[in-house]
Design a protein around this motif. Sequence first.
Motif, PDB file in Angstrom:
ATOM      1  N   ARG A  76       0.426  -1.064   0.219  1.00 26.52           N
ATOM      2  CA  ARG A  76       0.192  -0.011   0.290  1.00 26.52           C
ATOM      3  C   ARG A  76       0.684   1.300  -0.048  1.00 26.52           C
ATOM      4  NH1 ARG A  76      -3.786  -0.548   4.701  1.00 26.52           N
ATOM      5  NH2 ARG A  76      -4.458  -2.010   3.508  1.00 26.52           N
ATOM      6  N   ASN A  77       2.062   1.241   0.582  1.00 24.39           N
ATOM      7  CA  ASN A  77       2.796   2.623   0.946  1.00 24.39           C
ATOM      8  C   ASN A  77       4.071   2.135  -0.198  1.00 24.39           C
ATOM      9  OD1 ASN A  77       0.824   3.476   2.491  1.00 24.39           O
ATOM     10  ND2 ASN A  77       1.487   2.795   4.349  1.00 24.39           N
ATOM     11  N   ALA A  78       4.262   1.754  -0.329  1.00 19.92           N
ATOM     12  CA  ALA A  78       5.655   1.277  -1.627  1.00 19.92           C
ATOM     13  C   ALA A  78       5.539   2.487  -3.450  1.00 19.92           C
ATOM     14  CB  ALA A  78       4.987   0.252  -2.179  1.00 19.92           C
ATOM     15  N   PRO A  79       5.789   2.867  -2.832  1.00 15.70           N
ATOM     16  CA  PRO A  79       6.466   4.100  -4.168  1.00 15.70           C
ATOM     17  C   PRO A  79       6.130   3.696  -5.694  1.00 15.70           C
ATOM     18  CG  PRO A  79       8.075   4.062  -2.945  1.00 15.70           C
ATOM     19  CD  PRO A  79       7.331   3.270  -2.377  1.00 15.70           C
ATOM     20  N   GLU A  80       6.354   2.450  -5.871  1.00 13.09           N
ATOM     21  CA  GLU A  80       6.654   1.980  -7.069  1.00 13.09           C
ATOM     22  C   GLU A  80       6.374   0.472  -6.747  1.00 13.09           C
ATOM     23  OE1 GLU A  80       8.659   3.309 -10.632  1.00 13.09           O
ATOM     24  OE2 GLU A  80       9.344   3.771  -9.347  1.00 13.09           O
ATOM     25  N   THR A  81       5.050  -0.578  -7.339  1.00 15.95           N
ATOM     26  CA  THR A  81       5.539  -1.790  -7.695  1.00 15.95           C
ATOM     27  C   THR A  81       5.272  -2.206  -8.904  1.00 15.95           C
ATOM     28  OG1 THR A  81       2.794  -1.485  -7.170  1.00 15.95           O
ATOM     29  CG2 THR A  81       3.467  -1.899  -5.402  1.00 15.95           C
ATOM     30  N   GLU A  82       5.847  -4.134  -8.856  1.00 16.04           N
ATOM     31  CA  GLU A  82       5.434  -4.555 -10.444  1.00 16.04           C
ATOM     32  C   GLU A  82       5.073  -6.106  -9.797  1.00 16.04           C
ATOM     33  OE1 GLU A  82       8.887  -5.676 -13.820  1.00 16.04           O
ATOM     34  OE2 GLU A  82       8.605  -3.254 -13.044  1.00 16.04           O
ATOM     35  N   ASP A  83       4.012  -5.965 -10.502  1.00 12.13           N
ATOM     36  CA  ASP A  83       3.276  -8.084 -10.742  1.00 12.13           C
ATOM     37  C   ASP A  83       3.316  -7.728  -9.157  1.00 12.13           C
ATOM     38  OD1 ASP A  83       3.577  -7.918 -13.480  1.00 12.13           O
ATOM     39  OD2 ASP A  83       5.278  -8.340 -13.286  1.00 12.13           O
ATOM     40  N   TYR A  85       5.002  -6.934  -6.754  1.00 13.84           N
ATOM     41  CA  TYR A  85       6.280  -7.209  -5.535  1.00 13.84           C
ATOM     42  C   TYR A  85       6.569  -5.597  -5.977  1.00 13.84           C
ATOM     43  CZ  TYR A  85       7.190 -12.022  -6.985  1.00 13.84           C
ATOM     44  OH  TYR A  85       7.086 -13.201  -7.436  1.00 13.84           O
ATOM     45  N   PHE A  86       8.288  -5.129  -4.449  1.00 15.22           N
ATOM     46  CA  PHE A  86       8.124  -4.232  -4.346  1.00 15.22           C
ATOM     47  C   PHE A  86       9.463  -3.792  -5.447  1.00 15.22           C
ATOM     48  CE2 PHE A  86       7.615  -4.697   0.441  1.00 15.22           C
ATOM     49  CZ  PHE A  86       6.715  -3.983   0.243  1.00 15.22           C
ATOM     50  N   LYS A  87       8.867  -2.397  -6.108  1.00 11.92           N
ATOM     51  CA  LYS A  87      10.494  -2.428  -7.090  1.00 11.92           C
ATOM     52  C   LYS A  87      10.775  -0.816  -6.725  1.00 11.92           C
ATOM     53  CE  LYS A  87       9.991  -0.372 -12.268  1.00 11.92           C
ATOM     54  NZ  LYS A  87       9.710  -0.136 -13.481  1.00 11.92           N
ATOM     55  N   GLY A  88      12.817  -1.365  -6.927  1.00 13.22           N
ATOM     56  CA  GLY A  88      13.033  -0.224  -6.451  1.00 13.22           C
ATOM     57  C   GLY A  88      14.057  -0.066  -7.900  1.00 13.22           C
ATOM     58  N   PRO A  89      15.042   1.180  -7.626  1.00 13.92           N
ATOM     59  CA  PRO A  89      15.315   0.726  -8.556  1.00 13.92           C
ATOM     60  C   PRO A  89      16.935   0.192  -8.996  1.00 13.92           C
ATOM     61  CG  PRO A  89      16.581   2.297  -6.309  1.00 13.92           C
ATOM     62  CD  PRO A  89      15.867   1.656  -6.042  1.00 13.92           C
ATOM     63  N   ASN A  90      17.217   0.617 -10.796  1.00 15.17           N
ATOM     64  CA  ASN A  90      17.844  -0.471 -11.196  1.00 15.17           C
ATOM     65  C   ASN A  90      19.225  -0.418 -10.408  1.00 15.17           C
ATOM     66  OD1 ASN A  90      15.995  -1.804 -12.551  1.00 15.17           O
ATOM     67  ND2 ASN A  90      16.263  -0.174 -14.820  1.00 15.17           N
ATOM     68  N   VAL A  91      20.341  -1.309 -10.672  1.00 13.09           N
ATOM     69  CA  VAL A  91      21.591  -1.671  -9.816  1.00 13.09           C
ATOM     70  C   VAL A  91      22.299  -1.785 -10.866  1.00 13.09           C
ATOM     71  CG1 VAL A  91      22.818  -2.518  -8.425  1.00 13.09           C
ATOM     72  CG2 VAL A  91      20.033  -1.811  -7.967  1.00 13.09           C
ATOM     73  N   SER A  92      23.355  -0.493 -11.365  1.00 12.43           N
ATOM     74  CA  SER A  92      24.161  -1.219 -12.794  1.00 12.43           C
ATOM     75  C   SER A  92      25.550  -1.620 -12.241  1.00 12.43           C
ATOM     76  CB  SER A  92      23.840   0.085 -13.658  1.00 12.43           C
ATOM     77  OG  SER A  92      24.518   1.131 -13.171  1.00 12.43           O
TER      78      SER A  92
END
Length: 92
Positions: A76-83, A85-92
């Motif tokens: 509910r309070n996650a800034p971004e989700t996908e399918d 799951y919590f979604k975070g920034p891409n790590v390179s």
Amino acid sequence: MSDDAVSPEEVRHVAELARVDLEDDEVDQFARQFADILEYFETLDEVPEVDREADLANVMRPDEERDSLDTEEALRNAPETEDGYFKGPNVS
């Protein structure tokens, strides 16, 4: 303990094992510092031992079984989700 407790040859040997290049003045400085450290250890040897066992207590709370959050509530309070799951920034 005297300053010659650790010889310059011993300092050079340790420096060689550590692959550290030392100048002559650095060798003398480290020999004095090692002697001081060994003197501190001798001082610690003079500390009397304590003959009582420490009072130990279990500070952990017992496990409690509880219902977990459902996926929607957890996200509910996650800034971004996908399918779902919590979604975070891409790590390179």
